[in-house]
Design an enzyme around this catalytic site. Structure first.
Site, short mmCIF file in Angstrom:
data_model
loop_
_atom_site.label_atom_id
_atom_site.label_comp_id
_atom_site.label_asym_id
_atom_site.label_seq_id
_atom_site.Cartn_x
_atom_site.Cartn_y
_atom_site.Cartn_z
N GLU A 160 -5.24 -5.52 -4.44
CA GLU A 160 -4.75 -4.50 -3.49
C GLU A 160 -3.22 -4.40 -3.64
O GLU A 160 -2.53 -5.40 -3.83
CB GLU A 160 -5.11 -4.99 -2.09
CG GLU A 160 -4.71 -4.10 -0.94
CD GLU A 160 -5.08 -4.73 0.42
OE1 GLU A 160 -5.38 -5.95 0.48
OE2 GLU A 160 -5.07 -3.99 1.43
N LYS A 178 -8.00 3.21 1.97
CA LYS A 178 -8.60 2.15 2.79
C LYS A 178 -8.86 2.66 4.21
O LYS A 178 -7.94 3.20 4.86
CB LYS A 178 -7.63 0.96 2.81
CG LYS A 178 -8.13 -0.29 3.49
CD LYS A 178 -7.07 -1.42 3.37
CE LYS A 178 -7.54 -2.74 3.93
NZ LYS A 178 -6.50 -3.80 3.79
N CYS A 204 -10.15 -4.84 0.59
CA CYS A 204 -9.89 -5.99 1.46
C CYS A 204 -10.70 -5.96 2.77
O CYS A 204 -11.91 -6.14 2.73
CB CYS A 204 -8.38 -6.11 1.71
SG CYS A 204 -7.86 -7.80 2.13
#
Lengths: 271, 271
Positions: B47, B116, B149
């Site tokens: 990330e 995200k 994540c």
């Protein structure tokens, strides 16, 4: 200063045998007594603890099935005394069908029954899957959710119980022996740890032992997982796993200054 | 006789630093080269690999953010050659907002970008959460899903990617260091193992290392998990984790003679 209130949870890893109903009840009743003697406030027994698991055919599955109003429930509620008791049994439905069921007995209240909704392998030959979602049961120690074995492998279900307010998931199981890499927890324990962590809810999985009289082997992986996702108890030499859980922690879903595991959900993206 | 076709997947655990964009790109490009030299067909980087993670404020987060049509994407696609490349970056949106984004570069096709959707802690100070679900990207080695994540901690998302046909979930991550009981996998690895097992899908999580120039510590828990839920690769001394995965196995959801992890779902009970 005192610490947070703790709830003592016990899982009793037993060895039921198909065709030995009297022995199964005696073993379960002894285990309830042993858990009570340890001060357990919640007692969990395995899946199908009254009947055993490895049925040869539907007739054998039916033989030791009991109705949901069988006197056993009142007798075991009395044995459990002030404790909440959770266990699995083969249910002879009033509709003539068999169910792989479990019950939550809360002192002073009628039993809450649940029919396993996700059946494993040969269970499909004997049992009808339940048509109702698993319950969340109010108890003196907090709301308790109930799943049976393979149900736990559907994260949708553990999530739904957490969203409905469960502080502790109780899971009677019979986990068939499967290989695992050295040093790692059993596969279903990994799933329980993840379900606990992503929902911030404690989970008590009660497995079985013995060979069922049929040569079967089991993971014997009874584990109590705290709301932070880490295991806190496995069975002693007598099969008894005991943990003192902070069930209030299961009500706190905040895991960082800006994150809450339930409030952070984006259901509109999950379709 | 030959075995099943295998796909070589590599995760490159790097050490980005905030404020060192040139160094970050150089490190990432060296890692892509190293993974290619090992024959990787899918390469996953962490990330925010281009920018680092521990921004002091929004200005710093913006400084090394790039647009989704930045020349970097074509340059890295060329570097990756025949391999699929997945990595996270700070995106400067055309709308003036910043996103914690990731891209999947498939040879010969336009990049697929994802913003995200579940932001962790201070990310909420800098980034806008994405409004679109994560993609499932067709590639020569099979359909690849993408999460970033904290997204992985929402089992609804990994499930939805599996239902949409993903054979491999690629997950660029930055996992802050947290304590764990001795002998157990890291918490996010437990979640990845469970997500793999309940969905029968392989998962490649690429974590980061280093201190970001800000003293931060990370789990450094890069792990490739096979579709059966067991870890098959962690980083070598150079931070490179390589596994040969049977991605066809991710398409087979049957786990017993009578069970299929997706067909066994009972969505009507999950509400």
């Amino acid at each position: 200063m005192t610490g947070p209130a703790r709830t003592r949870v016990a899982c009793c890893q037993l060895a039921p045998r198909v065709g030995d109903a009297a022995g199964n009840l005696a073993r379960a009743e002894a285990a309830i007594g042993a858990a009570r003697a340890r001060g357990a406030e919640v007692i969990v027994l395995p899946e199908l603890v009254t009947s055993g698991y490895c049925f040869a055919d539907a007739d054998e599955a039916a033989r030791d099935a009991i109705a949901a109003d069988h006197p056993l429930f009142a007798r075991w509620a009395a044995l459990a005394g002030p404790a909440v008791l959770v266990f699995g049994y083969a249910e002879a439905g009033a509709d003539g069908r068999l169910y792989n069921s479990a019950a939550v007995l809360v002192p002073g209240r009628p039993p809450v029954h649940y029919r396993k909704t996700h059946l494993w392998d040969r269970e499909k030959l004997f049992f009808t899957p339940g048509a109702e979602p698993p319950p969340v049961v109010p108890t003196p120690v907090g709301a308790i959710g109930l799943l049976v074995c393979y149900d736990l492998e559907f994260p949708e279900l553990s999530r739904s119980l957490a969203l409905r307010g469960a502080r502790l998931l109780t899971v009677p199981v019979n986990w068939p022996a499967v290989p695992r890499p050295a040093g790692l927890p059993g596969p279903e324990v990994v799933i329980a740890m993840a379900a606990a962590r992503v929902n911030r809810v404690a989970i008590a999985c009660c497995d079985r032992s013995g060979d069922d009289g049929r040569g079967a082997r089991w993971n014997e992986d009874t584990t109590i997982v705290a709301a932070d996702g880490w295991p806190v108890a496995t069975p002693d030499a007598d099969g008894l796993a005991v943990a003192d859980l902070d069930l209030a922690a299961s009500g706190d879903k905040q895991i960082s200054p800006r994150n809450d595991v339930l409030a952070d959900r984006r259901p509109e993206l999950y379709g």
